[in-house]
Scaffold this active site. Sequence first.
Site, short mmCIF file in Angstrom:
data_model
loop_
_atom_site.label_atom_id
_atom_site.label_comp_id
_atom_site.label_asym_id
_atom_site.label_seq_id
_atom_site.Cartn_x
_atom_site.Cartn_y
_atom_site.Cartn_z
N THR A 273 23.67 15.82 35.62
CA THR A 273 22.62 16.77 35.27
C THR A 273 21.42 16.45 36.14
OG1 THR A 273 23.45 16.80 32.99
CG2 THR A 273 21.27 17.72 33.37
N MET B 100 15.82 12.93 39.05
CA MET B 100 16.10 12.35 37.75
C MET B 100 17.51 12.72 37.32
SD MET B 100 15.36 10.77 34.97
CE MET B 100 13.81 10.21 35.57
N PRO B 101 18.51 12.41 38.07
CA PRO B 101 19.87 12.72 37.62
C PRO B 101 20.29 11.87 36.43
CG PRO B 101 19.81 12.38 39.99
CD PRO B 101 18.49 11.94 39.44
N LEU B 102 21.10 12.47 35.58
CA LEU B 102 21.72 11.80 34.45
C LEU B 102 23.22 11.96 34.64
CD1 LEU B 102 21.52 10.46 31.64
CD2 LEU B 102 21.36 12.76 30.69
#
Length: 125
Positions: free
Chosen positions: A71, A1-3
Amino acid sequence: MPLLHISMRAGKPDAYRQAILDGLYRAMREALNVPEGDEFMTISELSPANFRCGNAYGVERSDDAVLVQITVFASRTAEQKKALYRRIVDLLGDNPGIRPADVFVNVLDAPAENWSVGHGITQFA
């Protein structure tokens, strides 16, 4: 779940910005095993007066520098991150043609309980 948050100087065409997004997504898929469709990315274009990127640490950057902050869950290994950095530089070098010295990447680790991807719940904690 990278942001992902990408910052760069304003003025590049849509295709250039799309190539950055595509390259970053591909690098994450390959180096971090990010699932298909897991794309949460923004690009902020800033005027020259609002974007400063120095030449510290022996790296000569140009006006084409891009700052990438990613992130991720606090589960990525140092080896995965190193592979990610290398893959990002390779892909962005190929398209849209960004010099390796102009790619600045910062990865932030966040525990699973720090994420809510919708509905006000922590899906991963």
